[in-house]
Design an enzyme around this catalytic site. Structure first.
Site, PDB file in Angstrom:
ATOM      1  N   SER A  21    -100.227  76.193 -13.554  1.00 32.59           N
ATOM      2  CA  SER A  21    -101.034  77.141 -14.241  1.00 32.59           C
ATOM      3  C   SER A  21    -102.650  77.273 -13.936  1.00 32.59           C
ATOM      4  CB  SER A  21    -101.378  76.346 -15.758  1.00 32.59           C
ATOM      5  OG  SER A  21    -102.034  75.181 -15.442  1.00 32.59           O
ATOM      6  N   ASN A  22    -103.068  76.620 -12.908  1.00 30.80           N
ATOM      7  CA  ASN A  22    -104.388  76.586 -12.416  1.00 30.80           C
ATOM      8  C   ASN A  22    -104.496  77.839 -11.234  1.00 30.80           C
ATOM      9  OD1 ASN A  22    -106.709  74.983 -13.000  1.00 30.80           O
ATOM     10  ND2 ASN A  22    -104.836  73.531 -12.909  1.00 30.80           N
ATOM     11  N   MET A  98     -99.300  67.660  -5.027  1.00 34.74           N
ATOM     12  CA  MET A  98     -99.119  66.336  -5.145  1.00 34.74           C
ATOM     13  C   MET A  98     -98.821  65.665  -3.666  1.00 34.74           C
ATOM     14  SD  MET A  98     -99.931  66.021  -8.246  1.00 34.74           S
ATOM     15  CE  MET A  98     -99.242  64.218  -8.641  1.00 34.74           C
ATOM     16  N   LEU A 101    -103.617  64.650   1.929  1.00 34.05           N
ATOM     17  CA  LEU A 101    -104.178  65.170   3.083  1.00 34.05           C
ATOM     18  C   LEU A 101    -104.128  64.155   4.187  1.00 34.05           C
ATOM     19  CD1 LEU A 101    -105.849  68.407   1.832  1.00 34.05           C
ATOM     20  CD2 LEU A 101    -103.607  67.911   1.889  1.00 34.05           C
ATOM     21  N   HIS A 117    -109.361  68.116 -10.510  1.00 31.71           N
ATOM     22  CA  HIS A 117    -108.666  66.832 -10.811  1.00 31.71           C
ATOM     23  C   HIS A 117    -109.062  66.751 -12.395  1.00 31.71           C
ATOM     24  CE1 HIS A 117    -107.553  62.755 -10.453  1.00 31.71           C
ATOM     25  NE2 HIS A 117    -108.655  62.333 -11.220  1.00 31.71           N
TER      26      HIS A 117
HETATM   27  C1  GRF Z   1    -103.932  69.595 -13.243  1.00 34.82           C
HETATM   28  O1  GRF Z   1    -104.165  69.085 -14.368  1.00 34.82           O
HETATM   29  C2  GRF Z   1    -104.764  69.468 -12.090  1.00 34.82           C
HETATM   30  O2  GRF Z   1    -106.024  69.164 -12.505  1.00 34.82           O
HETATM   31  C3  GRF Z   1    -104.230  68.540 -11.344  1.00 34.82           C
HETATM   32  O3  GRF Z   1    -102.949  68.646 -11.636  1.00 34.82           O
HETATM   33  C4  GRF Z   1    -102.519  69.471 -12.605  1.00 34.82           C
HETATM   34  C5  GRF Z   1    -101.973  70.768 -11.984  1.00 34.82           C
HETATM   35  O4  GRF Z   1    -101.348  71.575 -13.062  1.00 34.82           O
HETATM   36  N1  GRF Z   1    -104.607  68.203 -10.145  1.00 34.82           N
HETATM   37  P1  GRF Z   1    -100.796  73.004 -12.802  1.00 34.82           P
HETATM   38  O5  GRF Z   1     -99.705  72.872 -11.889  1.00 34.82           O
HETATM   39  O6  GRF Z   1    -102.125  73.881 -12.138  1.00 34.82           O
HETATM   40  O7  GRF Z   1    -100.492  73.755 -14.151  1.00 34.82           O
END
Ligand code: GRF
Length: 199
Positions: A21-22, A98, A101, A117
Site C-alpha cells: 500500500s505504501n 521484511m 540489510l 516505520h
Molecule cells: C507499513 O506499515 C510500513 O510502515 C511497515 O510495513 C507496512 C507495510 O505495508 N514497514 P504495505 O506493504 O506498504 O501496505
C-alpha cells in the site's frame, strides 16, 4: 545541473515483501504530481507479494529476488544492489520489505535508502510496533520515515507524523489509522530527500 542529470537523480527503486500500500501511495503521488520521481524498478523477495500486481498495473518493471535462493545475507544483498544499479536507481525506498540489510547494501547506497516505520522512532523499533505502543500505554504514536543505516530502525529521521491512540484501540485499528498518515508521509519524505540530493 542539466535536465538529464536531474532526471537521473530521481530514479527510485522500491523494495517490498507484501501488500504494497505504501508502494501504491508512491505511485499515486507521482501520478498526480506531488512527487517528482520515477520508479525504475520494484523488487520483491516474495513472488506472491500482492504489491507486485500494483506495480505491474502501473507499468513499472518488477523483479522477484527470493532470499531463499542465496547462501548468505551478503550474497542476497549483492544481487539486490546489482539489480538496482542495472536500473540506475539513485534512491532506494523500503516499503514493507521484511529483510534486514547487511553492510553490503547500506554501503552501496549510503544515505540513499529510506524506510517507513509505523511508530514514532526511536520508540518501538522492530516488529509489531503498534502492539508495542498499546502495551506501553502511550497516547500518541505515529509514523516515521528515516534513512537506513546498519542499525535496525535507527537511522536519521527525515519526517514524522503523530497519530492518536484511542480508547479501545487494537493493534489493527491503530495500524489502520497510522497507515493513512504513512501514505501521505512517505511521498513527502521522498520528495524532500530527492530535493536535497539535487541541491
Ligand atoms: C507499513 O506499515 C510500513 O510502515 C511497515 O510495513 C507496512 C507495510 O505495508 N514497514 P504495505 O506493504 O506498504 O501496505
Amino acid at each position: 545541473m542539466t535536465d538529464r542529470t536531474a532526471r537521473r537523480s530521481r530514479r527510485l527503486g522500491v523494495l517490498i515483501s507484501g501488500r504494497g500500500s505504501n508502494l501504491q501511495a508512491i505511485i499515486d503521488a507521482i501520478a498526480d504530481g506531488r512527487l517528482n520521481a520515477t520508479i525504475a524498478i520494484v523488487i520483491s523477495n516474495r513472488a506472491d507479494a500482492p504489491g507486485l500486481e500494483r506495480a505491474r498495473a502501473a507499468g513499472i518493471p518488477t523483479q522477484v529476488i527470493d532470499h531463499r535462493s542465496f547462501k548468505s545475507r551478503e550474497d542476497y544483498d549483492r544481487a539486490l544492489v546489482a539489480e538496482l544499479r542495472a536500473h540506475s536507481v539513485v534512491v532506494v525506498c523500503l516499503a514493507g520489505f521484511m529483510r534486514l540489510l547487511s553492510p553490503v547494501f547500506v554501503e552501496a547506497y549510503p544515505d540513499r535508502i529510506l524506510n517507513i516505520h509505523p511508530s514514532l522512532l526511536p520508540d518501538f523499533p522492530g516488529l509489531h510496533p503498534q502492539q508495542q505502543a498499546l502495551d506501553a500505554g502511550v497516547a500518541l504514536s505515529g509514523a516515521t520515515v528515516h534513512i537506513v543505516n546498519e542499525d535496525l530502525d535507527a537511522g536519521p529521521i527525515v519526517l514524522q507524523r503523530t497519530v492518536p491512540v484511542l480508547p479501545g484501540d487494537t493493534a489493527e485499528t491503530l495500524a489502520a489509522r497510522i497507515l493513512v498518515e504513512e501514505h501521505k508521509l512517505y511521498p513527502e519524505a521522498i520528495q524532500r530527500t530527492l530535493d536535497e540530493i539535487a541541491d
